[in-house]
Design a protein around this motif. Structure first.
Motif, PDB file in Angstrom:
ATOM      1  N   ARG A 113      11.191   3.869 -12.745  1.00  0.00           N
ATOM      2  CA  ARG A 113      12.025   4.925 -12.154  1.00  0.00           C
ATOM      3  C   ARG A 113      11.506   5.343 -10.780  1.00  0.00           C
ATOM      4  N   GLY A 114      10.182   5.427 -10.639  1.00  0.00           N
ATOM      5  CA  GLY A 114       9.600   5.772  -9.346  1.00  0.00           C
ATOM      6  C   GLY A 114       9.914   4.739  -8.280  1.00  0.00           C
ATOM      7  N   LEU A 115       9.856   3.472  -8.650  1.00  0.00           N
ATOM      8  CA  LEU A 115      10.171   2.400  -7.700  1.00  0.00           C
ATOM      9  C   LEU A 115      11.651   2.414  -7.321  1.00  0.00           C
ATOM     10  N   ARG A 116      12.496   2.700  -8.303  1.00  0.00           N
ATOM     11  CA  ARG A 116      13.942   2.770  -8.028  1.00  0.00           C
ATOM     12  C   ARG A 116      14.223   3.921  -7.053  1.00  0.00           C
ATOM     13  N   ALA A 117      13.636   5.088  -7.305  1.00  0.00           N
ATOM     14  CA  ALA A 117      13.854   6.249  -6.440  1.00  0.00           C
ATOM     15  C   ALA A 117      13.331   5.996  -5.027  1.00  0.00           C
ATOM     16  N   TYR A 118      12.270   5.234  -4.917  1.00  0.00           N
ATOM     17  CA  TYR A 118      11.666   4.909  -3.624  1.00  0.00           C
ATOM     18  C   TYR A 118      12.456   3.823  -2.891  1.00  0.00           C
ATOM     19  N   GLY A 119      13.286   3.087  -3.624  1.00  0.00           N
ATOM     20  CA  GLY A 119      14.067   2.005  -3.026  1.00  0.00           C
ATOM     21  C   GLY A 119      13.262   0.741  -2.816  1.00  0.00           C
ATOM     22  N   SER A 120      12.292   0.493  -3.675  1.00  0.00           N
ATOM     23  CA  SER A 120      11.416  -0.668  -3.534  1.00  0.00           C
ATOM     24  C   SER A 120      11.950  -1.874  -4.294  1.00  0.00           C
ATOM     25  N   ASP A 121      11.842  -3.039  -3.677  1.00  0.00           N
ATOM     26  CA  ASP A 121      12.214  -4.270  -4.364  1.00  0.00           C
ATOM     27  C   ASP A 121      11.305  -4.556  -5.553  1.00  0.00           C
ATOM     28  N   TYR A 122      10.134  -3.947  -5.597  1.00  0.00           N
ATOM     29  CA  TYR A 122       9.249  -4.119  -6.751  1.00  0.00           C
ATOM     30  C   TYR A 122       9.898  -3.604  -8.039  1.00  0.00           C
ATOM     31  N   LEU A 157      -1.757   2.287 -15.540  1.00  0.00           N
ATOM     32  CA  LEU A 157      -0.835   2.847 -16.523  1.00  0.00           C
ATOM     33  C   LEU A 157      -1.353   4.042 -17.306  1.00  0.00           C
ATOM     34  N   THR A 158      -2.656   4.153 -17.541  1.00  0.00           N
ATOM     35  CA  THR A 158      -3.120   5.321 -18.299  1.00  0.00           C
ATOM     36  C   THR A 158      -3.000   6.597 -17.479  1.00  0.00           C
ATOM     37  N   TYR A 159      -2.824   6.466 -16.191  1.00  0.00           N
ATOM     38  CA  TYR A 159      -2.646   7.658 -15.372  1.00  0.00           C
ATOM     39  C   TYR A 159      -1.388   8.413 -15.782  1.00  0.00           C
ATOM     40  N   TYR A 160      -0.362   7.691 -16.227  1.00  0.00           N
ATOM     41  CA  TYR A 160       0.898   8.342 -16.601  1.00  0.00           C
ATOM     42  C   TYR A 160       0.744   9.207 -17.857  1.00  0.00           C
ATOM     43  N   THR A 161      -0.156   8.844 -18.731  1.00  0.00           N
ATOM     44  CA  THR A 161      -0.347   9.618 -19.956  1.00  0.00           C
ATOM     45  C   THR A 161      -1.523  10.572 -19.872  1.00  0.00           C
ATOM     46  N   ASP A 162      -2.534  10.251 -19.086  1.00  0.00           N
ATOM     47  CA  ASP A 162      -3.766  11.029 -19.105  1.00  0.00           C
ATOM     48  C   ASP A 162      -4.157  11.655 -17.773  1.00  0.00           C
ATOM     49  N   GLY A 163      -3.548  11.253 -16.686  1.00  0.00           N
ATOM     50  CA  GLY A 163      -3.954  11.775 -15.388  1.00  0.00           C
ATOM     51  C   GLY A 163      -5.426  11.488 -15.125  1.00  0.00           C
ATOM     52  N   ASP A 164      -6.055  12.334 -14.357  1.00  0.00           N
ATOM     53  CA  ASP A 164      -7.486  12.199 -14.074  1.00  0.00           C
ATOM     54  C   ASP A 164      -8.261  13.098 -15.032  1.00  0.00           C
ATOM     55  N   VAL A 217       0.837  -1.202   0.000  1.00  0.00           N
ATOM     56  CA  VAL A 217       0.000   0.000   0.000  1.00  0.00           C
ATOM     57  C   VAL A 217       0.873   1.253   0.000  1.00  0.00           C
ATOM     58  N   ALA A 218       1.910   1.280   0.825  1.00  0.00           N
ATOM     59  CA  ALA A 218       2.807   2.437   0.876  1.00  0.00           C
ATOM     60  C   ALA A 218       3.519   2.640  -0.461  1.00  0.00           C
ATOM     61  N   THR A 219       3.814   1.564  -1.132  1.00  0.00           N
ATOM     62  CA  THR A 219       4.533   1.650  -2.399  1.00  0.00           C
ATOM     63  C   THR A 219       3.648   2.125  -3.536  1.00  0.00           C
ATOM     64  N   PHE A 220       2.470   1.528  -3.683  1.00  0.00           N
ATOM     65  CA  PHE A 220       1.667   1.764  -4.877  1.00  0.00           C
ATOM     66  C   PHE A 220       0.436   2.643  -4.698  1.00  0.00           C
ATOM     67  N   ASP A 221      -0.091   2.753  -3.499  1.00  0.00           N
ATOM     68  CA  ASP A 221      -1.389   3.408  -3.341  1.00  0.00           C
ATOM     69  C   ASP A 221      -1.336   4.820  -2.773  1.00  0.00           C
ATOM     70  N   ARG A 222      -0.185   5.296  -2.444  1.00  0.00           N
ATOM     71  CA  ARG A 222      -0.120   6.600  -1.779  1.00  0.00           C
ATOM     72  C   ARG A 222       0.531   7.693  -2.614  1.00  0.00           C
ATOM     73  N   THR A 223       0.865   7.401  -3.825  1.00  0.00           N
ATOM     74  CA  THR A 223       1.483   8.423  -4.667  1.00  0.00           C
ATOM     75  C   THR A 223       1.161   8.161  -6.126  1.00  0.00           C
ATOM     76  N   ARG A 224       1.069   9.205  -6.872  1.00  0.00           N
ATOM     77  CA  ARG A 224       0.799   9.071  -8.305  1.00  0.00           C
ATOM     78  C   ARG A 224       2.046   8.652  -9.083  1.00  0.00           C
ATOM     79  N   ARG A 225       3.191   8.808  -8.480  1.00  0.00           N
ATOM     80  CA  ARG A 225       4.441   8.477  -9.176  1.00  0.00           C
ATOM     81  C   ARG A 225       4.706   6.976  -9.240  1.00  0.00           C
ATOM     82  N   ARG A 226       3.934   6.209  -8.468  1.00  0.00           N
ATOM     83  CA  ARG A 226       4.136   4.758  -8.443  1.00  0.00           C
ATOM     84  C   ARG A 226       2.809   4.023  -8.556  1.00  0.00           C
ATOM     85  N   THR A 227       1.928   4.513  -9.362  1.00  0.00           N
ATOM     86  CA  THR A 227       0.637   3.844  -9.513  1.00  0.00           C
ATOM     87  C   THR A 227       0.740   2.690 -10.503  1.00  0.00           C
ATOM     88  N   LEU A 228      -0.055   1.664 -10.278  1.00  0.00           N
ATOM     89  CA  LEU A 228      -0.094   0.520 -11.187  1.00  0.00           C
ATOM     90  C   LEU A 228      -1.139   0.709 -12.288  1.00  0.00           C
TER      91      LEU A 228
END
Length: 171
Positions: free
Chosen positions: A145-154, A77-84, A64-75
């Motif tokens: 890149r977001g996961l790398r910056a966050y230091g996540s094993d994902y 994918l259309t959010y990266y191109t279109d946002g809300d 949850v901390a990795t994927f659900d609390r920031t837009r930079r690491r959302t699963l």
């Protein structure tokens, strides 16, 4: 066959780690043991690290901390191109139609741009899934890149996905 194993394994690993997580991790580890290449090595690295990281509840909190609390690491994918935006709604409808054209109806509980869902589709139909994932390669790269910056094993799971997904767009 290797491509399908990579896509399905990544799909399973990117889903929320519920009570059956130890069995999922074991299944993925056994499945990729015979697979060669960078993608399999990245998945194995993730599995090794995830195997000793606590209870499924601990892993769930980390997920949850990795994927659900920031837009930079959302699963999603259309959010990266279109946002809300309204454009995103059209893309989501197009994705559902694409799946249907290829004989698959994903579960209603998730949006069609949810990466594990897209990977499951690609595992079932690599010929249709590969170009779909290639269309979303910029989002995959941003997530990695977001996961790398966050230091996540994902990050290792995304490394595997990117190793299996061609660069560029299909159109």
């Amino acid at each position: 066959m290797t491509e399908r194993i990579v896509y399905q394994s990544a799909s399973l690993l990117l889903c929320y780690p519920g009570d059956d997580w130890p069995e999922t991790l074991s299944l993925v580890s056994r499945s990729i043991a015979a697979v060669r290449g960078a993608a399999a090595r990245s998945l194995a690295r993730f599995c090794e690290r995830a195997a000793g990281t606590g209870t499924p509840l601990d892993l769930g909190a980390r997920y949850v901390a990795t994927f659900d609390r920031t837009r930079r690491r959302t699963l999603y994918l259309t959010y990266y191109t279109d946002g809300d935006t309204r454009t995103r709604g059209g893309r989501l409808a197009s994705l559902k139609a694409y799946y249907r054209r290829h004989g698959w109806v994903g579960p209603d509980r998730e949006l069609p741009d949810f990466l594990p869902l897209m990977l499951e589709f690609a595992a079932r139909d690599p010929e249709a899934g590969r170009p779909l994932l290639a269309d979303h390669r910029p989002g995959l790269d941003m997530l990695r890149r977001g996961l790398r910056a966050y230091g996540s094993d994902y990050e290792h799971v995304l490394d595997a996905v990117c190793a299996a997904v061609p660069e560029g767009r299909r159109r």
